[in-house]
Design an enzyme around this catalytic site. Structure first.
Site, PDB file in Angstrom:
ATOM      1  N   MET A  30     -75.714  42.654  -6.506  1.00 55.88           N
ATOM      2  CA  MET A  30     -76.174  41.273  -6.302  1.00 55.88           C
ATOM      3  C   MET A  30     -75.090  40.504  -5.535  1.00 55.88           C
ATOM      4  O   MET A  30     -75.076  39.271  -5.529  1.00 55.88           O
ATOM      5  CB  MET A  30     -76.484  40.609  -7.641  1.00 55.88           C
ATOM      6  CG  MET A  30     -77.591  41.364  -8.389  1.00 55.88           C
ATOM      7  SD  MET A  30     -78.610  40.333  -9.444  1.00 55.88           S
ATOM      8  CE  MET A  30     -77.410  39.793 -10.630  1.00 55.88           C
ATOM      9  N   GLY A  31     -74.166  41.235  -4.896  1.00 49.03           N
ATOM     10  CA  GLY A  31     -73.166  40.595  -4.046  1.00 49.03           C
ATOM     11  C   GLY A  31     -72.005  39.993  -4.808  1.00 49.03           C
ATOM     12  O   GLY A  31     -71.785  40.271  -5.971  1.00 49.03           O
ATOM     13  N   HIS A  34     -66.228  42.405  -5.808  1.00 47.28           N
ATOM     14  CA  HIS A  34     -64.855  42.510  -6.296  1.00 47.28           C
ATOM     15  C   HIS A  34     -64.491  43.986  -6.282  1.00 47.28           C
ATOM     16  O   HIS A  34     -65.314  44.832  -5.867  1.00 47.28           O
ATOM     17  CB  HIS A  34     -64.713  41.886  -7.698  1.00 47.28           C
ATOM     18  CG  HIS A  34     -65.752  42.367  -8.669  1.00 47.28           C
ATOM     19  ND1 HIS A  34     -65.794  43.673  -9.116  1.00 47.28           N
ATOM     20  CD2 HIS A  34     -66.795  41.740  -9.258  1.00 47.28           C
ATOM     21  CE1 HIS A  34     -66.805  43.814  -9.947  1.00 47.28           C
ATOM     22  NE2 HIS A  34     -67.445  42.653 -10.039  1.00 47.28           N
ATOM     23  N   HIS A  37     -67.070  46.600  -7.427  1.00 49.93           N
ATOM     24  CA  HIS A  37     -68.129  46.991  -6.478  1.00 49.93           C
ATOM     25  C   HIS A  37     -67.557  47.953  -5.427  1.00 49.93           C
ATOM     26  O   HIS A  37     -68.209  48.925  -5.050  1.00 49.93           O
ATOM     27  CB  HIS A  37     -68.662  45.766  -5.717  1.00 49.93           C
ATOM     28  CG  HIS A  37     -69.392  44.772  -6.549  1.00 49.93           C
ATOM     29  ND1 HIS A  37     -68.864  43.541  -6.873  1.00 49.93           N
ATOM     30  CD2 HIS A  37     -70.622  44.817  -7.124  1.00 49.93           C
ATOM     31  CE1 HIS A  37     -69.739  42.859  -7.585  1.00 49.93           C
ATOM     32  NE2 HIS A  37     -70.812  43.611  -7.773  1.00 49.93           N
ATOM     33  N   GLN A  61     -84.807  39.139 -12.690  1.00 49.35           N
ATOM     34  CA  GLN A  61     -84.020  39.602 -13.843  1.00 49.35           C
ATOM     35  C   GLN A  61     -83.263  38.456 -14.517  1.00 49.35           C
ATOM     36  O   GLN A  61     -82.513  38.675 -15.457  1.00 49.35           O
ATOM     37  CB  GLN A  61     -83.090  40.753 -13.450  1.00 49.35           C
ATOM     38  CG  GLN A  61     -81.915  40.394 -12.560  1.00 49.35           C
ATOM     39  CD  GLN A  61     -81.135  41.618 -12.123  1.00 49.35           C
ATOM     40  OE1 GLN A  61     -81.599  42.411 -11.318  1.00 49.35           O
ATOM     41  NE2 GLN A  61     -79.934  41.808 -12.661  1.00 49.35           N
ATOM     42  N   GLY A 148     -72.146  50.951 -12.094  1.00 54.65           N
ATOM     43  CA  GLY A 148     -70.972  50.773 -12.938  1.00 54.65           C
ATOM     44  C   GLY A 148     -71.294  50.987 -14.414  1.00 54.65           C
ATOM     45  O   GLY A 148     -72.368  50.607 -14.885  1.00 54.65           O
ATOM     46  N   SER A 187     -68.515  39.654 -11.539  1.00 48.09           N
ATOM     47  CA  SER A 187     -68.701  38.459 -10.696  1.00 48.09           C
ATOM     48  C   SER A 187     -68.662  37.208 -11.570  1.00 48.09           C
ATOM     49  O   SER A 187     -68.286  36.131 -11.118  1.00 48.09           O
ATOM     50  CB  SER A 187     -70.048  38.511  -9.972  1.00 48.09           C
ATOM     51  OG  SER A 187     -70.147  39.716  -9.265  1.00 48.09           O
TER      52      SER A 187
END
Ligand code: PAF
Length: 287
Positions: A30-31, A34, A37, A61, A148, A187
């Site tokens: 979802m961008g 860090h 990712h 979601q 992850g 995030s």
């Protein structure tokens, strides 16, 4: 690095890779990237010929009380970071490309995996995740996808769904990447004010404490849970969402710690930032 916006362009590119005999590794995100990712992207690059990263803040979601519009975004920085680790394609569709007018199908994974832990306080969340990941798999058509392990329940749900629905994608889990002080990268950490960071450390420290107690012989999960709850609440501003000792495969609670037991934690800091963390609790040599 290519930036593709439409699902049609994305699938056309993937078909070309298949014809050329190139394996596609995929990292759905979802961008607001860090190091966590970037580690997933590097792993995809080690395992496949081409790496695709999707960047899509998936509206379905988020619950009605969760602020979708406040979710952190920085497309330019994400683009630069993805390029720095050798990503070949960023797939960044708009919500209306993914959910056009008339969209009405969803993917539901059984309650045994989705009702508890994060599913208990985020009803509908895993339907949103399972639906978007299925769509992304169908659009990107990857050979493998890397997720992850921090989102441990999400990973279990995606593994189950991929197997149940014969999606034909190899699911790779990647260990949690942590800040130097132990905080699991997320995030959501950007929402933490300086004074809230100390409280955020209650999760990784509780995990360390549980491991120490288990190594010293305490295997009874209710006794462990009670100690950890008191420990977490000793940090200012914390509210426990869950402290659960569960089997790594079934996600069902266990009464005694064994080699498959994962401690899963969710804590709200100052009523606004909800953080999660997890890990095995048995010492490695006993697993
Ligand atoms: O883990 C995430 O960032 C999201 O849940 C995912 C898998 C990209 C689906 O939107």
């Amino acid at each position: 690095m290519k930036i593709l916006r439409s699902p049609q362009e994305m699938t056309a590119w993937s078909k070309e890779q298949v014809v050329a005999g190139r394996a596609i590794g995929f990292v759905p995100t979802m961008g607001f990237f860090h190091e966590g990712h970037l580690a997933l992207m590097r792993r995809a690059g080690e395992l496949a010929d081409q790496v695709v990263v999707s960047l899509f803040v998936n509206p379905i979601q988020f619950g009605p009380k969760e602020d979708l519009t406040a979710y952190p975004r920085d497309f330019e920085q994400d683009q630069a970071l993805a390029e720095s680790v050798g990503v070949d394609v960023i797939f960044a569709p708009e919500p209306e490309d993914m959910y056009p007018a008339g969209f009405s199908s969803t993917v539901t994974v059984g309650e045994e995996l989705t009702r508890q832990l994060c599913g208990a306080s985020r009803p509908g969340h895993f339907v949103g995740v399972a639906t978007v990941v299925t769509k992304l798999f169908n659009i990107v058509r990857p050979d493998l996808a890397v997720f992850g392990e921090k989102d441990f329940q999400q990973l279990a749900v995606i593994r189950r769904m991929t197997e149940d629905l014969n999606l034909g994608v190899e699911i790779i889990g990647h260990p949690i990447i942590r800040e130097q002080d132990g905080l699991a990268m997320s995030s959501r950490n950007t929402y933490l004010r300086a004074e809230e960071r100390e409280a955020a450390l209650s999760l990784s420290r509780a995990l360390a404490r549980a491991r120490k107690m288990v190594a010293e012989g305490e295997l009874h999960t209710e006794r462990l849970r009670a100690v950890l709850e008191e420990f977490i609440l000793s940090f200012a501003g914390t509210v426990v969402d869950y402290i659960s000792f569960v089997d790594q495969f079934t996600l069902q609670p266990v009464a005694e710690v064994d080699k498959d037991t994962v401690l899963a934690l969710a804590v709200k800091i100052n009523g606004k930032v909800r953080l999660i963390d997890n890990g095995f609790v048995m010492p490695l040599h006993e697993r």
